[in-house]
Scaffold this active site. Structure first.
Site, mmCIF file in Angstrom:
data_model
loop_
_atom_site.group_PDB
_atom_site.id
_atom_site.type_symbol
_atom_site.label_atom_id
_atom_site.label_comp_id
_atom_site.label_asym_id
_atom_site.label_seq_id
_atom_site.Cartn_x
_atom_site.Cartn_y
_atom_site.Cartn_z
ATOM 1 N N CYS A 149 62.012 47.501 83.589
ATOM 2 C CA CYS A 149 62.258 46.990 82.235
ATOM 3 C C CYS A 149 63.729 47.061 81.834
ATOM 4 C CB CYS A 149 61.410 47.736 81.226
ATOM 5 S SG CYS A 149 59.664 47.719 81.642
ATOM 6 N N HIS A 205 64.020 47.569 73.934
ATOM 7 C CA HIS A 205 63.012 47.025 74.853
ATOM 8 C C HIS A 205 61.674 46.995 74.104
ATOM 9 C CE1 HIS A 205 60.354 46.363 78.078
ATOM 10 N NE2 HIS A 205 60.005 47.626 78.257
ATOM 11 N N ASN A 234 54.819 43.528 76.249
ATOM 12 C CA ASN A 234 55.970 44.052 76.979
ATOM 13 C C ASN A 234 56.251 43.126 78.170
ATOM 14 O OD1 ASN A 234 57.649 45.454 78.725
ATOM 15 N ND2 ASN A 234 56.606 47.406 78.498
HETATM 16 O O1 UT7 Z 1 58.291 49.355 79.761
HETATM 17 C C1 UT7 Z 1 57.792 50.661 79.722
HETATM 18 C C2 UT7 Z 1 56.326 50.522 79.707
HETATM 19 N N1 UT7 Z 1 55.489 51.476 79.173
HETATM 20 C C3 UT7 Z 1 55.464 52.013 77.953
HETATM 21 O O2 UT7 Z 1 56.327 51.913 77.132
HETATM 22 C C4 UT7 Z 1 54.222 52.803 77.666
HETATM 23 C C5 UT7 Z 1 54.439 54.016 76.809
HETATM 24 N N2 UT7 Z 1 53.149 54.586 76.426
HETATM 25 C C6 UT7 Z 1 52.351 54.035 75.505
HETATM 26 O O3 UT7 Z 1 52.711 53.039 74.921
HETATM 27 C C7 UT7 Z 1 51.039 54.699 75.182
HETATM 28 O O4 UT7 Z 1 50.939 55.902 75.925
HETATM 29 C C8 UT7 Z 1 49.820 53.789 75.491
HETATM 30 C C9 UT7 Z 1 49.757 52.627 74.492
HETATM 31 C C10 UT7 Z 1 49.877 53.271 76.900
HETATM 32 C C11 UT7 Z 1 48.524 54.583 75.343
HETATM 33 O O5 UT7 Z 1 48.439 55.155 74.042
HETATM 34 P P1 UT7 Z 1 48.001 56.680 73.880
HETATM 35 O O6 UT7 Z 1 47.948 56.954 72.444
HETATM 36 O O7 UT7 Z 1 48.913 57.514 74.728
HETATM 37 O O8 UT7 Z 1 46.517 56.645 74.448
HETATM 38 P P2 UT7 Z 1 45.872 57.448 75.666
HETATM 39 O O9 UT7 Z 1 46.324 56.875 76.964
HETATM 40 O O10 UT7 Z 1 46.050 58.908 75.454
HETATM 41 O O11 UT7 Z 1 44.356 57.096 75.459
HETATM 42 C C12 UT7 Z 1 43.637 57.479 74.279
HETATM 43 C C13 UT7 Z 1 42.234 56.942 74.387
HETATM 44 C C14 UT7 Z 1 41.549 57.279 75.698
HETATM 45 O O12 UT7 Z 1 40.174 57.515 75.419
HETATM 46 P P3 UT7 Z 1 39.611 59.026 75.296
HETATM 47 O O13 UT7 Z 1 39.912 59.676 76.608
HETATM 48 O O14 UT7 Z 1 40.382 59.636 74.155
HETATM 49 O O15 UT7 Z 1 38.169 58.807 75.020
HETATM 50 C C15 UT7 Z 1 41.669 56.002 76.499
HETATM 51 O O16 UT7 Z 1 40.640 55.856 77.458
HETATM 52 O O17 UT7 Z 1 42.239 55.518 74.301
HETATM 53 C C16 UT7 Z 1 41.534 54.957 75.411
HETATM 54 N N3 UT7 Z 1 42.139 53.673 75.767
HETATM 55 C C17 UT7 Z 1 41.735 52.515 75.245
HETATM 56 N N4 UT7 Z 1 40.789 52.202 74.362
HETATM 57 C C18 UT7 Z 1 40.636 50.919 74.020
HETATM 58 C C19 UT7 Z 1 43.171 53.450 76.613
HETATM 59 N N5 UT7 Z 1 43.466 52.142 76.658
HETATM 60 C C20 UT7 Z 1 42.582 51.536 75.802
HETATM 61 C C21 UT7 Z 1 42.374 50.210 75.421
HETATM 62 N N6 UT7 Z 1 41.411 49.936 74.531
HETATM 63 N N7 UT7 Z 1 43.126 49.195 75.891
#
Ligand code: UT7
Length: 330
Positions: A112, A257, A287
């Site tokens: 990125c 970004h 993204n």
């Molecule tokens: O260019 C660089 C690229 N990357 C980034 O900038 C990513 C940086 N990170 C993030 O943006 C965030 O960490 C995410 C958006 C990827 C994830 O958000 P989060 O608040 O860290 O969520 P999490 O991964 O801790 O997941 C929370 C819950 C989980 O369920 P449980 O275990 O709490 O029951 C996931 O399974 O949300 C669930 N989950 C979803 N639910 C619905 C994960 N993805 C999804 C989804 N839809 N798409």
């Protein structure tokens, strides 16, 4: 030493729009989760255009807006994590497509941060006199390396391309620029050898799990990347202000970004920077990795938001780990 300025920008995104609601029909996710966790509402996905095709369209958009002839370009750099193939470079294919016969062409891999890295390299070529006019492109067809069964990654990304033409100048346009890397985070955002051909686009086969080879798609430790992002954006902003001897009041816009609105909000609160200073269009494109900053820059220019003399701070971060930023006087 010569100075460097941006003389034109361009962008292109594929026509097909994939909304959160549409995604929810095929994987276990929903609009509310995606919007509240990321700010993204929709993204563009390429159906039959590969990275060089969209990079070429972004390049032509920039060239049309400039008074530069393609033969005058002596450097083409494409920042991409999703080239058409392992070799030749996407930049060489763009060169052929646009007829820039006098250019030296290569790709760089900085995920990125690819656009900022490429601008930095082009600046060095121009400052030392090795090049006079450079075409720098950030282009990605991420949809071909996404696992469309992994809701933790596939909802975040989109396809697109942005371009800028850089030229030597008497007055400085690029006031400060820097990049950094930390390979100890190599596993936090990774893609092993995925198939790069557009015909294998996993989106079109997303319902056919038999065709998936699990370790060949993009994987990400979302929370770790989030923590890295907020830390490195803050560090980069401070470093760029120090390098340019400016303070935040001197900056008209920040183009971060476009990864996640929560990352931007966090930085805005932490550094006490007015939220309106941050240009955000991730709601429309998701993204787009190396393409996100040049697409945003071109959108600001197209919408007439940028006045001559405005100072724009751009800051990127991504897999590698890599990061970088620049302050540009428009
Ligand atoms: O260019 C660089 C690229 N990357 C980034 O900038 C990513 C940086 N990170 C993030 O943006 C965030 O960490 C995410 C958006 C990827 C994830 O958000 P989060 O608040 O860290 O969520 P999490 O991964 O801790 O997941 C929370 C819950 C989980 O369920 P449980 O275990 O709490 O029951 C996931 O399974 O949300 C669930 N989950 C979803 N639910 C619905 C994960 N993805 C999804 C989804 N839809 N798409």
């Amino acid at each position: 030493m010569r100075e460097v300025k941006i003389v034109a920008t361009g962008s292109y995104v594929p026509e097909k729009i994939l909304t959160n609601d549409k995604l929810s029909e095929v994987i276990d996710t929903n609009d509310e989760w995606i919007k509240s966790r990321t700010g993204i509402s929709k993204r563009r996905v390429s159906i039959n255009e590969n990275t060089s095709d969209i990079a070429t369209k972004a390049a032509m958009d920039a060239i049309y807006k400039s008074d530069i002839k393609v033969e005058d370009l002596d450097l083409i750099i494409v920042g991409t994590a999703t080239p058409d193939c392992y070799t030749p470079s996407t930049a060489c294919i763009v060169q052929k497509n646009i007829g820039a016969v006098n250019a030296t062409c290569f790709d760089i891999s900085a995920a990125c941060s690819g656009f900022i890295y490429a601008v930095n390299i082009a600046c060095e070529f121009i400052k030392t006199g090795s090049a006079k006019k450079a075409l720098v492109i950030g282009a990605e067809v991420l949809s071909k390396i996404l696992d469309w069964n992994d809701r933790g990654t596939c909802v975040l990304f989109g396809d697109g391309a942005g371009a800028a033409i850089l030229s030597s100048s008497d007055k400085s346009g690029i006031m400060a620029i820097y990049t950094g890397s930390d390979g100890s985070g190599e596993n936090l955002l990774k893609c092993n050898a995925a198939s790069l051909g557009i015909n294998n686009n996993s989106l079109s086969i997303m319902l056919n799990k038999d065709k998936y080879e699990e370790n060949n798609f993009l994987t990400m430790e979302g929370r770790e990347i989030f923590k890295f992002a907020v830390r490195i954006i803050e560090e980069s902003i401070k470093k760029l202000l120090e390098m340019s001897k400016l303070n935040m009041d001197d900056i008209d816009y920040i183009i971060p970004h476009q990864a996640n609105l929560r990352i931007i909000d966090f930085v805005s609160r932490k550094l006490n920077i007015d939220k309106n200073k941050f240009f955000v269009n991730l709601q429309d494109y998701g993204n787009t990795s190396a393409a996100s900053i040049p697409i945003a820059l071109n959108e600001m220019s197209r919408k007439g938001l940028l006045k001559k003399g405005d100072r724009i701070l751009m800051v990127g971060f991504g897999g590698g780990l890599t990061w970088g930023g620049a302050i540009v006087k428009w």
